[in-house]
Design a protein around this motif. Structure first.
Motif, short mmCIF file in Angstrom:
data_model
loop_
_atom_site.label_atom_id
_atom_site.label_comp_id
_atom_site.label_asym_id
_atom_site.label_seq_id
_atom_site.Cartn_x
_atom_site.Cartn_y
_atom_site.Cartn_z
N GLU A 67 34.42 50.77 53.60
CA GLU A 67 33.54 51.88 53.23
C GLU A 67 33.55 52.17 51.73
N ASP A 68 34.72 52.14 51.10
CA ASP A 68 34.80 52.53 49.69
C ASP A 68 34.72 51.33 48.74
N ARG A 69 33.94 50.34 49.11
CA ARG A 69 33.79 49.14 48.28
C ARG A 69 32.92 49.39 47.05
N MET A 70 32.21 50.51 47.00
CA MET A 70 31.29 50.79 45.89
C MET A 70 32.01 50.84 44.54
N ALA A 71 33.22 51.35 44.50
CA ALA A 71 33.97 51.39 43.23
C ALA A 71 34.17 49.97 42.72
N TRP A 72 34.52 49.06 43.64
CA TRP A 72 34.71 47.66 43.24
C TRP A 72 33.37 47.07 42.75
N MET A 73 32.30 47.32 43.49
CA MET A 73 30.98 46.78 43.13
C MET A 73 30.56 47.27 41.74
N GLN A 74 30.74 48.54 41.48
CA GLN A 74 30.35 49.10 40.19
C GLN A 74 31.20 48.54 39.06
N ALA A 75 32.50 48.45 39.28
CA ALA A 75 33.38 47.90 38.25
C ALA A 75 33.05 46.43 37.98
N MET A 76 32.80 45.68 39.05
CA MET A 76 32.45 44.26 38.87
C MET A 76 31.11 44.14 38.14
N ALA A 77 30.15 45.00 38.47
CA ALA A 77 28.85 44.96 37.80
C ALA A 77 29.00 45.19 36.30
N GLU A 78 29.90 46.06 35.92
CA GLU A 78 30.13 46.30 34.49
C GLU A 78 30.71 45.06 33.81
N VAL A 79 31.64 44.40 34.46
CA VAL A 79 32.30 43.23 33.87
C VAL A 79 31.32 42.07 33.73
N VAL A 80 30.41 41.90 34.69
CA VAL A 80 29.49 40.75 34.68
C VAL A 80 28.10 41.12 34.14
N ALA A 81 27.97 42.30 33.55
CA ALA A 81 26.66 42.83 33.14
C ALA A 81 25.86 41.87 32.26
N ALA A 82 26.54 41.06 31.47
CA ALA A 82 25.84 40.12 30.57
C ALA A 82 25.36 38.87 31.30
N ARG A 83 25.67 38.75 32.58
CA ARG A 83 25.28 37.58 33.38
C ARG A 83 24.34 38.01 34.50
N PRO A 84 23.02 37.97 34.25
CA PRO A 84 22.05 38.45 35.24
C PRO A 84 22.21 37.83 36.63
N PHE A 85 22.57 36.55 36.69
CA PHE A 85 22.71 35.90 37.99
C PHE A 85 23.83 36.56 38.80
N LEU A 86 24.95 36.87 38.15
CA LEU A 86 26.07 37.49 38.84
C LEU A 86 25.75 38.93 39.25
N VAL A 87 25.03 39.63 38.39
CA VAL A 87 24.60 40.99 38.74
C VAL A 87 23.68 40.94 39.96
N GLU A 88 22.77 40.01 39.96
CA GLU A 88 21.85 39.86 41.10
C GLU A 88 22.61 39.52 42.38
N ARG A 89 23.64 38.68 42.28
CA ARG A 89 24.42 38.34 43.47
C ARG A 89 25.10 39.59 44.04
#
Length: 157
Positions: A67-89
């Motif tokens: 249920e609380d995976r959103m914190a991980w998703m948001q943190a990962m999105a910040e780390v990969v923000a410069a890689r559109p393919f990873l953000v899209e995944r």
């Protein structure tokens, strides 16, 4: 376990890829995002991105029912923000979760999704509505056929 430059053979991307995958298998939650950032700095951007993608897919799948995976998703999105393919995944994992768990999702988003996601949904335990949509509007013949097979299995089962 953060990978240091001295641990790597800068001329052998296959060796670095293997080292990165082992590091991802052993990394603590506290060091995970730092390791992702380090791997994305690899001189071979495609290889580094591929190693991160493999990790991202494994980790997102392991968190699918959390249920609380959103914190991980948001943190990962910040780390990969410069890689559109990873953000899209990451976005596609959210759509996959919504479809799989019967949460609200958009037909337009499913039709616009990548071949990877459409096939994953068509071959998986997706709700009938998603399979019907993909059987008619999947991006490839393989996706449409996989969705039809899923629908036929459900009709017989």
């Amino acid at each position: 376990m953060i990978v240091e430059s001295g641990d790597l053979d800068e001329t052998d991307e296959h060796q670095r890829f293997a080292v990165y995958l082992r590091a991802f298998d052993q990394v603590s939650e506290d060091e995970e995002f730092a390791l992702v950032a380090r791997v994305l700095e690899d001189p071979d951007a495609a290889m580094g991105g591929s190693a991160v993608l493999r990790h991202l897919d494994r980790r997102a799948e392991s968190l699918l029912l959390v249920e609380d995976r959103m914190a991980w998703m948001q943190a990962m999105a910040e780390v990969v923000a410069a890689r559109p393919f990873l953000v899209e995944r990451l976005h596609e994992w959210s759509l996959f979760r919504a479809v799989t768990l019967g949460q609200p999702w958009s037909q337009d988003a499913l039709v616009a999704a990548s071949n990877w996601l459409q096939l994953k949904i068509a071959e998986g335990p997706c709700p009938g509505e998603a399979a019907v949509i993909l059987a008619e509007a999947g991006r490839t013949k393989r996706i449409r056929n996989a969705a039809r097979v899923t629908l036929n299995r459900r009709d017989r089962g």
